[in-house]
Design a protein around this motif. Structure first.
Motif, mmCIF file in Angstrom:
data_model
loop_
_atom_site.group_PDB
_atom_site.id
_atom_site.type_symbol
_atom_site.label_atom_id
_atom_site.label_comp_id
_atom_site.label_asym_id
_atom_site.label_seq_id
_atom_site.Cartn_x
_atom_site.Cartn_y
_atom_site.Cartn_z
ATOM 1 N N TYR B 136 0.832 -1.202 0.000
ATOM 2 C CA TYR B 136 0.000 0.000 0.000
ATOM 3 C C TYR B 136 0.873 1.262 0.000
ATOM 4 O O TYR B 136 0.574 2.232 -0.701
ATOM 5 C CB TYR B 136 -0.923 0.038 1.225
ATOM 6 N N ALA B 137 1.950 1.215 0.816
ATOM 7 C CA ALA B 137 2.820 2.402 0.935
ATOM 8 C C ALA B 137 3.439 2.740 -0.414
ATOM 9 O O ALA B 137 3.590 3.913 -0.765
ATOM 10 C CB ALA B 137 3.905 2.145 1.981
ATOM 11 N N LYS B 138 3.764 1.702 -1.150
ATOM 12 C CA LYS B 138 4.376 1.939 -2.459
ATOM 13 C C LYS B 138 3.408 2.704 -3.354
ATOM 14 O O LYS B 138 3.808 3.622 -4.075
ATOM 15 C CB LYS B 138 4.748 0.590 -3.089
ATOM 16 N N GLU B 139 2.145 2.334 -3.300
ATOM 17 C CA GLU B 139 1.177 3.058 -4.121
ATOM 18 C C GLU B 139 0.957 4.481 -3.586
ATOM 19 O O GLU B 139 0.858 5.434 -4.348
ATOM 20 C CB GLU B 139 -0.163 2.309 -4.153
ATOM 21 N N LEU B 140 0.922 4.619 -2.264
ATOM 22 C CA LEU B 140 0.693 5.946 -1.682
ATOM 23 C C LEU B 140 1.827 6.913 -2.017
ATOM 24 O O LEU B 140 1.619 8.110 -2.131
ATOM 25 C CB LEU B 140 0.557 5.832 -0.160
ATOM 26 N N VAL B 141 3.039 6.377 -2.162
ATOM 27 C CA VAL B 141 4.202 7.240 -2.389
ATOM 28 C C VAL B 141 4.490 7.439 -3.876
ATOM 29 O O VAL B 141 4.921 8.515 -4.279
ATOM 30 C CB VAL B 141 5.438 6.628 -1.671
ATOM 31 N N ASN B 142 4.226 6.434 -4.669
ATOM 32 C CA ASN B 142 4.622 6.513 -6.082
ATOM 33 C C ASN B 142 3.607 7.205 -6.987
ATOM 34 O O ASN B 142 3.891 7.473 -8.136
ATOM 35 C CB ASN B 142 4.895 5.113 -6.632
ATOM 36 N N THR B 143 2.435 7.487 -6.462
ATOM 37 C CA THR B 143 1.381 8.038 -7.321
ATOM 38 C C THR B 143 1.164 9.519 -7.035
ATOM 39 O O THR B 143 1.863 10.126 -6.229
ATOM 40 C CB THR B 143 0.064 7.284 -7.100
#
Lengths: 156, 254
Positions: B136-143
């Motif tokens: 989830y964090a990856k999506e929150l940070v990369n988008t």
């Protein structure tokens, strides 16, 4: 304690100031005749992490460094957000505005008149300085810290 | 039931962005590429490549009681493996950050399973099983939900949301977890989210410009942005809810 007859101003830049900009601004301000006291306000930048899981770890921060003002070293302990000034008279204000115009080239600022510095000794001041404290020193440095105000000479 | 979620009222770009980000059917635009290792380093819960520590044995290995709800709800990967609960916390500047605490909690609740978002005035924390969190964090940070200058990943000492920006446009951070490399126009994390120095810098992408931020922000701001009072539909809706709640509590009747 502050004598009511001395006007005070607060310089409010639109951005927090880098040490370089602070140094440039303060050197322009101390060159203006009639500035009695200067206070830098802003969120503190402690040398060590004060709380949280990393408490006690070193806290390197590029905004905390020593700047040179009027020939004296000043250790910045805050990210400068406000500069409070106490002046000899209101006639000095145009000179302060001119200094700000020269220092702030990338963003705006405002200069507000009012009373911004501490007027009465608090309990912490009393504990630190005692009953016979120099009134002009009250509010010039955090009474809980070991640091004192920097006295800049030779401008008057 | 033919019900189509509306997510929120409002006719302004801010309201539109809020609706987009909350809608799980909307594909978030990817604007940077931080790797799994980068995310793990910034969060600081485990060393990159290390095994996931567990809080309990995997579900397959333990005796589950006969429970219809347990049969109905499929566990997430982290829950299946018995991972620990870990967190990521964000601070968002009120100067046109793409996300803000309430929105983060809403969108995480709509988009992700097994999360426990916590909303505070200037920061937002989300807790869940460790391997789910990393995903989830990856999506929150990369988008587009994240801007490297106006949003910060901060586990402790989060102050900065409501403060003026630094001269280089970065949000105030007492621990200066990330710095702006002006030459490369790149924000680099030099400390993890609780302020411990990292062994290597983690690149968090370039800070977005003002035009992009104002087009993607979810924060009303009367100075330079969209003022809350200018969105009449939003005001009408909030006033209606307020009125109904005041008159009828949790059973509103018009």
């Amino acid at each position: 304690m502050t004598d009511a007859r001395y006007p005070q101003v607060r310089i409010v830049p639109e951005r927090f100031l880098n040490p370089d900009t602070t140094e440039r601004l303060l050197n322009l301000i101390v060159a203006v005749k009639g500035v009695r006291r200067v206070l830098l306000n802003g969120p503190r930048l402690p040398a060590t992490v004060p709380y949280g899981p990393a408490r006690g770890a070193m806290n390197p921060h590029t905004m905390r460094r020593t700047i040179r003002v009027g020939g004296e070293d000043v250790d910045l302990q805050v990210h400068v957000g406000y500069v409070l000034l106490e002046l000899e008279s209101s006639d000095v204000i145009p000179g302060i505005r001119a200094a700000c115009d020269e220092a702030f080239t990338e963003f705006g600022y405002s200069v507000k008149e009012g009373r911004f510095m501490k007027t009465e000794a608090t309990l912490a001041d009393y504990a630190k300085y005692g009953p016979d404290a120099d009134k002009s020193m009250i509010g010039m440095a955090d009474p809980r810290s070991r640091s004192g105000p920097v006295i800049i000479q030779g401008c008057k | 039931m033919a019900y189509k979620a509306q997510y929120g009222p409002g006719s302004s770009i801010v309201a539109e962005n809020r609706r987009k980000y909350m809608n799980p059917g909307y594909k978030l635009e990817k604007i940077r590429d931080m790797s799994d290792e980068d995310i793990v380093l910034i969060m600081g819960h485990r060393a990159p490549g290390a095994a996931y520590p567990t809080a309990h044995p995997p579900l397959a290995e333990q005796q589950e009681p006969a429970c219809s709800i347990r049969k109905l709800v499929v566990p997430t990967d982290g829950a299946k493996a018995g991972d620990r609960i870990r967190y990521i916390q964000f601070a968002d500047s009120m100067f046109f950050a793409p996300s803000q605490p309430y929105l983060r909690s809403y969108l995480e609740s709509y988009r992700y399973r097994g999360v426990d978002p916590g909303t505070l005035s200037g920061r937002q924390i989300v807790e869940c099983r460790e391997r789910d969190l990393e995903k989830y964090a990856k999506e929150l940070v990369n988008t587009e939900l994240f801007d490297s200058a106006r949003c910060g990943i901060r586990g402790a000492t989060v102050h900065g949301h409501s403060l003026r920006l630094a001269e280089d446009g970065m949000m105030f951070d007492m621990l200066q977890r990330c710095i702006l490399d002006k030459k490369a126009n790149m924000v680099k994390y030099v400390k993890n989210q609780i302020g411990e120095p990292l062994d290597k810098e983690v690149k968090a992408g370039k800070p977005m410009d003002d035009k992009w931020l104002k087009a993607h922000t979810t924060i009303f701001h009367s100075l330079g942005g969209v003022a809350y009072r200018d969105d009449q539909e939003y005001i009408d809706y909030v006033q209606r809810i307020h009125s109904l709640r005041t008159k009828y509590g949790f059973m509103p009747v018009e």
